[in-house]
Design a protein around this motif. Structure first.
Motif, mmCIF file in Angstrom:
data_model
loop_
_atom_site.group_PDB
_atom_site.id
_atom_site.type_symbol
_atom_site.label_atom_id
_atom_site.label_comp_id
_atom_site.label_asym_id
_atom_site.label_seq_id
_atom_site.Cartn_x
_atom_site.Cartn_y
_atom_site.Cartn_z
ATOM 1 N N PHE A 1 47.870 5.416 -26.032
ATOM 2 C CA PHE A 1 49.105 6.205 -26.007
ATOM 3 C C PHE A 1 50.080 5.566 -25.032
ATOM 4 O O PHE A 1 49.715 4.687 -24.246
ATOM 5 N N SER A 2 51.322 6.044 -25.066
ATOM 6 C CA SER A 2 52.369 5.514 -24.213
ATOM 7 C C SER A 2 52.063 5.852 -22.746
ATOM 8 O O SER A 2 51.623 6.963 -22.478
ATOM 9 N N PRO A 3 52.297 4.974 -21.789
ATOM 10 C CA PRO A 3 52.834 3.608 -21.854
ATOM 11 C C PRO A 3 51.760 2.520 -21.747
ATOM 12 O O PRO A 3 51.941 1.531 -21.044
ATOM 13 N N MET A 4 50.660 2.661 -22.473
ATOM 14 C CA MET A 4 49.582 1.668 -22.368
ATOM 15 C C MET A 4 49.955 0.340 -23.027
ATOM 16 O O MET A 4 50.632 0.331 -24.039
ATOM 17 N N SER A 5 49.485 -0.744 -22.448
ATOM 18 C CA SER A 5 49.587 -2.073 -23.067
ATOM 19 C C SER A 5 48.235 -2.403 -23.670
ATOM 20 O O SER A 5 47.242 -2.460 -22.948
ATOM 21 N N VAL A 6 48.196 -2.603 -24.982
ATOM 22 C CA VAL A 6 46.913 -2.819 -25.655
ATOM 23 C C VAL A 6 47.004 -3.968 -26.663
ATOM 24 O O VAL A 6 48.072 -4.524 -26.890
ATOM 25 N N HIS B 1 48.158 5.680 -11.469
ATOM 26 C CA HIS B 1 49.214 4.756 -11.058
ATOM 27 C C HIS B 1 48.809 3.302 -11.254
ATOM 28 O O HIS B 1 49.609 2.478 -11.663
ATOM 29 N N LEU B 2 47.531 2.985 -11.039
ATOM 30 C CA LEU B 2 47.103 1.594 -11.214
ATOM 31 C C LEU B 2 47.106 1.179 -12.679
ATOM 32 O O LEU B 2 47.485 0.069 -13.030
ATOM 33 N N GLU B 3 46.699 2.106 -13.545
ATOM 34 C CA GLU B 3 46.722 1.788 -14.981
ATOM 35 C C GLU B 3 48.156 1.560 -15.457
ATOM 36 O O GLU B 3 48.431 0.664 -16.257
ATOM 37 N N GLU B 4 49.071 2.396 -14.939
ATOM 38 C CA GLU B 4 50.458 2.246 -15.373
ATOM 39 C C GLU B 4 51.080 0.957 -14.839
ATOM 40 O O GLU B 4 51.804 0.261 -15.549
ATOM 41 N N LEU B 5 50.773 0.630 -13.590
ATOM 42 C CA LEU B 5 51.296 -0.616 -13.023
ATOM 43 C C LEU B 5 50.735 -1.827 -13.774
ATOM 44 O O LEU B 5 51.436 -2.805 -14.028
ATOM 45 N N GLU B 6 49.474 -1.739 -14.141
ATOM 46 C CA GLU B 6 48.862 -2.846 -14.877
ATOM 47 C C GLU B 6 49.496 -2.982 -16.262
ATOM 48 O O GLU B 6 49.803 -4.091 -16.717
#
Ligand SMILES: Nc1nc2c(ncn2[C@@H]2O[C@H](COP(=O)(O)OP(=O)(O)O)[C@@H](O)[C@H]2O)c(=O)[nH]1
Lengths: 301, 428
Positions: free
Chosen positions: B295-300, A8-13
């Motif tokens: 991969f989705s939904p990562m911001s990179v 959840h923290l990775e997604e919120l970030e």
């Protein structure tokens, strides 16, 4: 099998970083409102991550009520120096000196409401078209409907009935002359998420968030720090207590909680067991049940 | 709260997942009570919040503490006694953090449900056990399916008012199954509950021993959401280009954005659209950490082997799996604005990280969202209408069908004079 799942923290970030980059792309002159409180520290931390290895492409703006805990200002200056950001300070004292606002008087005098005027002035003076804030939807009922991209008319006002629908992760920052936006990248975070993130990322925070000995007095059930900015009544006797602050606002209206949590881990345990919401320690919200809503309409964060 | 939970929360937060869900139901089906119940039974309510609603309930002369008051929002709706917009709520258990998009069920508020549903993994649809399937139930199910929500949970509420009858539940379940089979919903569940008394919400009901299934909370905590994102078709819409003006990173050119689909790995051969130039992924970063795959939904941020001119709105994909590129698009649109859609009118649009303009070419039909029938003789598109239209854009968009990818398959229409978001569209 490998799992392609974020915590959840990775997604919120990831969401917050996406929004910060949208701001940098969609606006000409954004600014990040930086109070020195934990929420704005977390936003600034992610802004740093979002644009690495470049510097944050917008300035940090502090609306200074002049009624600060000294620890906050020290921290602010050190933080700004470390990340190499550009800091702009909007001073409520100056607005008072220039006669643009009138200082409240009496025992419950607070500069919190005056901040709005100074904020709008600072925005106008520097021609900012977007102010990024660290507000969260879980803080207060009126904020549950706030958008990530919150549109303000040319008077800085928020109209809860006329907000743009926000779908998927498409954010509409288009505006007409004179209008601007407030953007809240951590809308979806709770107090717990913020603390867990601070722990996970090892983020430094002002010392007054951790338990310490302080001279305080009790007013209407709220523990207030003694300070030259606050007038005490005769029956409000100062004592020493072990306390910490859950939010850092104007020193005149931010209450402390009794606590022995002297580490982030202990704060998380305390938050998990907490009996009152964070804003419950801010006396400015108690003035009326709809207090926040009224202030928002006038352009408060 | 007990100590064991506290320790659990402090240490296990690194494994918690995030589930976004929306709730729908007709007025008085018990949606607010259900949300209040979830928050209350999962111990997500603070003492001051509880005291405030206890006080209000007493003032209003309610017999029980009215949990529905917990989700009460802005003053306007306090006065009118109705919910008028999407409100977001949060709670967490040691397993998952939940984001609730609380949307009202009135007929005029289709747009709010569409808004709330657009980001949801799961939709809870309430049905009053005494009334069974009504028009609104069909509408809510249709919107959930249209918006591609992967999981739908029907909560048959107020079971206490029908003597917790298995027969009633089974009948409603059969009706819902019949209706849903006409729609594309991947994963459907049915739970008999009483939001007021708490049966099968968080705690298993003692009044319905005939029900062998899970409680609502068990489903929320355990439904598999790992495959809700597209991990097959590699799509990286470039959002922002990072060029630090510093000595240390003099030659650094990073392409930032959020992965919209597929799995990108360091060393992958990629193609940049629309230019068509190919290159290799040199590195993938989250801040100063280099990672092996994204991969989705990562911001990179990605860097490539070759120096290619890339800007916001471009898309990085794999050679053998490319999105559609076209100026002519077929859409299902939900109209969000009080001014009707202008057939032949021009609108601005936003799609992934792209801005363009478009003209409405044709309205094919409107959908009667209660019966799913096509309306072909009335083509005026008002607020809350859902219609099949075609548009032509000023330049080609890089897109997938919405049913394949919710990110590259969605777009919004904007009124160019007022800048309001007026339409939400899914590419078919
Ligand atoms: N008997 C019974 N009443 C319920 C139940 N759930 C909700 N209600 C009642 O139904 C009414 C409408 O509920 P509310 O939550 O406000 O509905 P909403 O309009 O869908 O948000 C209220 O009087 C509730 O107390 C239930 O499970 N059993």
């Amino acid at each position: 099998m490998k799992s392609y799942n974020l915590t959840h923290l990775e997604e919120l970030e990831a969401e917050a970083i996406y929004i910060l980059r949208e701001v940098a792309s969609q606006f000409e002159k954004p600014a990040l409102l930086f109070s020195g409180g934990k929420d704005s520290i977390v936003v600034a931390h992610m802004a740093r991550k979002a644009f690495w290895p470049a510097k944050i492409p917008f300035p940090l703006v502090h609306i200074d009520t002049g009624h600060n805990f000294p620890e906050t200002i020290e921290f602010r200056d050190e933080f700004v120096r470390k990340i190499g950001a550009n800091l702009i300070v909007g001073s409520v004292q100056q607005s008072i000196n220039e006669g643009k606002v009138v200082e409240e008087k009496g025992f419950n005098a607070s500069r919190n409401a005056l901040q709005t005027v100074t904020l709008l002035e600072t925005i106008e003076q520097h021609k900012f078209d977007c102010a990024i804030g660290g507000a969260r939807r879980d803080e207060e009922k009126a904020r549950a409907k706030e958008r990530f991209f919150s549109h303000r008319d040319e008077f800085g006002q928020w109209d809860p009935k006329n907000q743009r629908p926000e779908l998927w992760n498409i954010f509409n920052g288009r505006k007409n002359m004179g209008e601007h936006f407030r953007v809240f990248p951590i809308s979806n975070w709770t107090e717990m998420d913020v603390w867990q993130y601070i722990l996970k990322e090892n983020i430094e925070i002002p010392s007054i968030y951790l338990a310490h000995q302080r001279e305080v007095f009790i007013r209407e059930g709220v523990i207030m720090s003694t300070s030259s900015f606050i007038q005490q009544r005769d029956n409000e006797v100062a004592t020493n207590m072990q306390v910490r602050f859950r939010t850092i606002g104007d020193a005149t209206c931010t209450g402390a909680v009794e606590s022995s949590a002297d580490s982030i881990e202990k704060i998380i345990e305390e938050v998990a067991a907490a009996r009152t919401t964070e804003r419950g320690t801010r006396s400015d919200d108690k003035r009326s049940e709809a207090a926040m809503e009224d202030r928002k309409k006038q352009g408060y964060f | 709260m007990e100590n064991s939970t506290i320790n659990n929360e402090t240490s296990s937060y690194l494994d918690m997942e995030l589930l976004r869900f929306s709730t729908a139901g007709s007025v008085d089906d018990g949606k607010s009570t259900l949300i209040g119940r979830l928050l209350y039974d999962s111990k997500s309510i603070f003492a001051d919040q509880y005291e405030a609603i206890e006080e209000t309930s007493r003032r209003k002369g309610d017999e029980n503490v009215n949990l529905a008051l917990l989700t009460d929002g802005l003053r306007a709706e306090r006065e009118q006694g109705i919910t008028i917009d999407v409100a977001y709520r949060y709670f967490a258990t040691p397993k998952r953090k939940f984001i609730i998009a609380d949307t009202p069920g009135h007929i005029q508020y289709t747009r709010n449900m569409v808004t709330g549903a657009s980001t949801s993994n799961l939709s809870i649809i309430l049905v009053d056990a005494r009334q069974g399937v009504v028009e609104q139930t069909c509408r809510h199910t249709f919107i959930s399916s249209l918006l591609g929500i992967p999981h739908v949970v029907f909560c048959i509420n107020k079971m206490d008012l029908v003597d917790y009858s298995e027969e009633v539940f089974e009948k409603i379940k059969k009706d819902l199954e019949a209706f849903s089979s006409k729609l594309e919903v991947r994963d459907i569940h049915f739970v008999p509950i009483s939001a007021l008394k708490g049966d099968n919400v968080v705690n298993k009901s003692e009044n319905m021993s005939w029900y062998q299934g899970s409680t609502l909370m068990y489903l929320l905590e355990n439904i598999h959401i790992g495959s809700d994102y597209n991990h097959v078709d590699c799509r990286f819409p470039v959002q922002y280009v990072i060029r630090p003006q510093s000595d240390e990173f003099h030659d650094f050119r990073g392409y930032s954005g959020r992965i919209a689909g597929g799995i990108f790995k360091k060393g992958d051969e990629v193609v940049v659209l629309p230019s068509g130039f190919s290159s290799k992924i040199k590195s993938i970063h989250i801040y100063n950490n280099e990672i092996e795959e994204a991969f989705s939904p990562m911001s990179v941020t990605m860097t490539l082997d070759d120096d290619i001119d890339i800007s916001r709105g471009d898309m990085i994909v794999r050679e053998n799996n490319q999105p559609n590129a076209s100026q002519d698009l077929d859409l299902m649109v939900c109209w969000l604005n009080d001014k009707p859609m202008i057939n032949g009118g021009k609108y601005a649009l936003k799609h992934t990280t792209n801005d363009a303009r478009c003209i409405i070419k044709e309205v094919k039909y409107k959908v009667n969202i209660n019966t799913l029938h096509r309306i072909e003789d009335d083509k005026v598109i008002n607020t809350n209408d859902i219609a099949r239209i075609t548009i032509r854009t000023t330049r080609p968009l890089l897109f997938d069908k919405y049913s394949r990818n919710r990110i590259t398959g969605s777009l919004i229409l904007i009124n160019e004079a007022t800048n309001e978001t007026v339409g939400a569209a899914m590419i078919v």
